[in-house]
Every structure is written in C-alpha cells, then in structure tokens.
Design an enzyme around this catalytic site. Structure first.
Site, PDB file in Angstrom:
ATOM      1  N   SER A  26       0.963  -1.162  -0.331  1.00  0.00           N
ATOM      2  CA  SER A  26      -0.200  -0.253   0.273  1.00  0.00           C
ATOM      3  C   SER A  26       1.155   1.156  -0.249  1.00  0.00           C
ATOM      4  CB  SER A  26      -0.380  -0.109   1.344  1.00  0.00           C
ATOM      5  OG  SER A  26      -1.748  -1.019   0.972  1.00  0.00           O
ATOM      6  N   HIS A  56      -3.591   0.872  -4.768  1.00  0.00           N
ATOM      7  CA  HIS A  56      -3.361  -0.494  -5.228  1.00  0.00           C
ATOM      8  C   HIS A  56      -4.065  -1.060  -6.931  1.00  0.00           C
ATOM      9  CE1 HIS A  56      -1.932  -3.644  -1.872  1.00  0.00           C
ATOM     10  NE2 HIS A  56      -2.014  -2.115  -1.432  1.00  0.00           N
ATOM     11  N   HIS A  78      -5.769 -10.145  -1.151  1.00  0.00           N
ATOM     12  CA  HIS A  78      -5.184 -10.408   0.039  1.00  0.00           C
ATOM     13  C   HIS A  78      -6.686 -10.822   0.787  1.00  0.00           C
ATOM     14  CE1 HIS A  78      -3.960  -6.258  -0.565  1.00  0.00           C
ATOM     15  NE2 HIS A  78      -3.248  -6.036   1.116  1.00  0.00           N
ATOM     16  N   TYR A  80      -7.948 -11.292   3.334  1.00  0.00           N
ATOM     17  CA  TYR A  80      -9.600  -9.622   3.922  1.00  0.00           C
ATOM     18  C   TYR A  80     -10.058  -9.894   2.473  1.00  0.00           C
ATOM     19  CZ  TYR A  80      -6.914  -5.507   2.916  1.00  0.00           C
ATOM     20  OH  TYR A  80      -5.935  -4.652   2.736  1.00  0.00           O
ATOM     21  N   GLU A  81      -9.870  -9.894   1.432  1.00  0.00           N
ATOM     22  CA  GLU A  81     -10.908  -9.055   0.610  1.00  0.00           C
ATOM     23  C   GLU A  81     -11.290 -10.422  -0.165  1.00  0.00           C
ATOM     24  OE1 GLU A  81      -8.709  -6.506  -2.543  1.00  0.00           O
ATOM     25  OE2 GLU A  81      -7.076  -7.634  -1.829  1.00  0.00           O
ATOM     26  N   ALA A 108       2.981  -2.583   4.263  1.00  0.00           N
ATOM     27  CA  ALA A 108       2.408  -0.618   4.970  1.00  0.00           C
ATOM     28  C   ALA A 108       2.117  -1.650   6.446  1.00  0.00           C
ATOM     29  CB  ALA A 108       1.839  -0.329   4.977  1.00  0.00           C
ATOM     30  N   MET A 206      -1.507  -7.391   7.377  1.00  0.00           N
ATOM     31  CA  MET A 206      -2.424  -8.304   7.005  1.00  0.00           C
ATOM     32  C   MET A 206      -2.368  -9.055   5.201  1.00  0.00           C
ATOM     33  SD  MET A 206      -5.512  -5.806   7.404  1.00  0.00           S
ATOM     34  CE  MET A 206      -5.291  -4.335   9.307  1.00  0.00           C
ATOM     35  N   SER A 207      -0.919  -9.161   4.993  1.00  0.00           N
ATOM     36  CA  SER A 207      -0.406  -9.951   4.141  1.00  0.00           C
ATOM     37  C   SER A 207       0.862 -10.429   4.223  1.00  0.00           C
ATOM     38  CB  SER A 207      -0.127  -8.464   2.366  1.00  0.00           C
ATOM     39  OG  SER A 207       1.031  -7.513   3.111  1.00  0.00           O
ATOM     40  N   ASN A 230       2.385   3.052  11.085  1.00  0.00           N
ATOM     41  CA  ASN A 230       1.731   3.587  11.886  1.00  0.00           C
ATOM     42  C   ASN A 230       1.883   2.863  13.194  1.00  0.00           C
ATOM     43  OD1 ASN A 230      -0.994   2.258  10.419  1.00  0.00           O
ATOM     44  ND2 ASN A 230      -0.663   1.606  12.438  1.00  0.00           N
ATOM     45  N   HIS A 242      -6.454   3.780   7.532  1.00  0.00           N
ATOM     46  CA  HIS A 242      -5.901   4.053   5.714  1.00  0.00           C
ATOM     47  C   HIS A 242      -5.072   4.773   5.560  1.00  0.00           C
ATOM     48  CE1 HIS A 242      -4.992   1.460   3.140  1.00  0.00           C
ATOM     49  NE2 HIS A 242      -5.192   1.821   2.039  1.00  0.00           N
TER      50      HIS A 242
END
Length: 268
Positions: A26, A56, A78, A80-81, A108, A206-207, A230, A242
């Site tokens: 990201s 993306h 991802h 989560y998608e 990220a 998350m990746s 962050n 985000h």
C-alpha cells in the site's frame, strides 16, 4: 490455470525473462510507475483479480532496473478481500514459472516495537503466521516444491545483510524485526498488539506471510521490507486509519525507492 496465466503473460512480454519479482504494498506502487516498460492489468490475466484496496493499481509491470529484469506487482491480493488463500499466492507461483529467482515482498505495517516510528523501513528477519491458514494446504505440486518445506530461514540471511549494507551505504536508517500477519481487515486491538509483542513481533500487518511461504517453498530467495506506517493500537495514542497508512508510505517512498533500486543493483 497456472499454465494459462504464464502462457498469456509470455505472449505479452516476448523474450523478457524477469529474474527478480517485487510485490509493492500500500502506497508504494510509485516505483512501478517510474520504471514501466510493459504493463498488464490484472483484469486481463487468467487467474488474477483486481485489488479492491486504495493505493493498489492492479497491474503487473515489467521493467529493467539497474541492469536487472524485474516484474512488479503494483498491488496484491489480500485474504481479507475474500479471496481463497490459493488466489492470494497465485502470482508468486506465476513469477516462479516466468523465471524469477528472488522475490522482494513489501508492505505497510503497524509498529509493535515502541522504538519504531511512522515511515521507518524495517527489514523482515522472520515472521509469525497468525492468519490461521497456510497456503500450502491441499495437493502438493512436486514440480515446484517439497510437501514439507523447511522454514528455518524464510528471509535469506545473506539478503538481509545485503539490504542492511546497501541501506548503510545510502545513509538510510533501517530497522530489523519480526513481522506478524493477521487476517484483517480490522486493525488489531491493544490486547492483540500486546500479545504480538509478547510472542516476539516487531510489526503487524495483513499480508506478505502467505507469499513468503510459497516463495520459499518454490525455491526462491526472499527479501522482506515493511514500511512502518503507524504505531499499532495500544502503542499509538490515536485511532488508526488507512489514510494515515497511505500518508506515512508517501513520506517513506523516496527512501524506499532508492533502497529497492540499489538492492536490485547489488543482487548477483
């Protein structure tokens, strides 16, 4: 489907054989914009999906960077998608079939280590898979990798050292640490971040971990770089968003691009 995808891409790129694959996380896709010889939208490639995440662009970009032939994923898929985990790692298998020997995975991430600051770059030295799924579950393709692959050194120690030395030469400060992957898409709770810290994580995201597992299984060398975008919940004193991730990535992107290009140049 894998061979269909590879054949389709080869028709588009001709005799271009990439030796290095880069997955751009990201806010880090600008590297592909600046170094683009051939771009193929994911929507055209059999077996690929368009990313639904802001930041993306959903393109496979082929380019020569510092004398090395490179393929870049400008955006990833991802878990989560809603994609099956096999879909998430499909592009890594395609890279292997196209000739890629080294994969650089970027992301990220949220900083768990209190010494990290937003926009820091962290070289991944190891990971913790907390996604409760493994991309190698199912029938094994013995032509690509072993049924029970060793994961003692997922991230090549030699390439970790190479990246550190390259950063030092460039005057770029880098962190090192362990990356923990969770499914998302919700950010981690403060309690989950405390757990991550207790079990040895320096950053959460998350990746990356599914792709790293498959790349290692398939015999590719792996480099991982996180942009700490962050401080994670409980470390941070503000709510996470985000947009803040994208902003922090934009602050780090020039250092990131310079480092990646120089690491590519240094790869033998």
């Amino acid at each position: 489907m894998l061979q269909r995808s590879v054949d389709f891409i080869r028709e588009k790129i001709g005799d271009f054989v990439p030796e290095i694959g880069i997955v751009l996380g990201s806010g880090l896709g600008e590297l592909a914009d600046e170094n683009c010889e051939i771009a193929i939208p994911y929507s055209e490639i059999p077996g690929f999906e368009a990313s639904t995440v802001s930041g993306h662009k959903s393109r496979l970009v082929f380019a020569e960077i510092n004398g090395k032939k490179v393929v870049m994923m400008q955006g990833r898929f991802h878990y989560y998608e809603g994609h099956p985990i096999q879909k998430v790692v499909f592009p890594i298998k395609v890279m292997k079939k196209l000739g890629v020997k080294t994969v650089m995975l970027t992301n990220a991430a949220g900083g768990v280590n209190a010494a990290f600051n937003p926009s820091d770059l962290m070289i991944i030295t190891d990971h913790i898979n907390h996604m409760n799924v493994n991309p190698l579950i199912g029938p094994n393709d013995d032509t690509m990798g072993d049924r029970f692959p060793d994961m003692s050194e997922v991230y090549s120690p030699e390439l970790v050292e190479l990246t550190k030395k390259t950063a030092a030469k460039l005057g770029i400060d880098v962190q090192e640490g362990v990356y923990m992957a969770l499914t998302g898409p919700s950010y981690e709770t403060p309690a989950e971040v405390r757990m991550a810290r207790i079990v040895g994580a320096d950053a959460v995201g998350m990746s990356t971990v599914p792709e790293a597992i498959v790349a290692k299984w398939a015999g590719m060398d792996v480099i991982g770089i996180s942009c700490i975008c962050n401080s994670a919940a409980g470390v941070s004193t503000v709510a996470l968003s985000h947009s803040d991730v994208i902003h922090a990535a934009s602050v780090a992107k020039e250092r990131f691009k310079v480092l990646v290009k120089e690491v590519v140049h240094a790869l033998g």
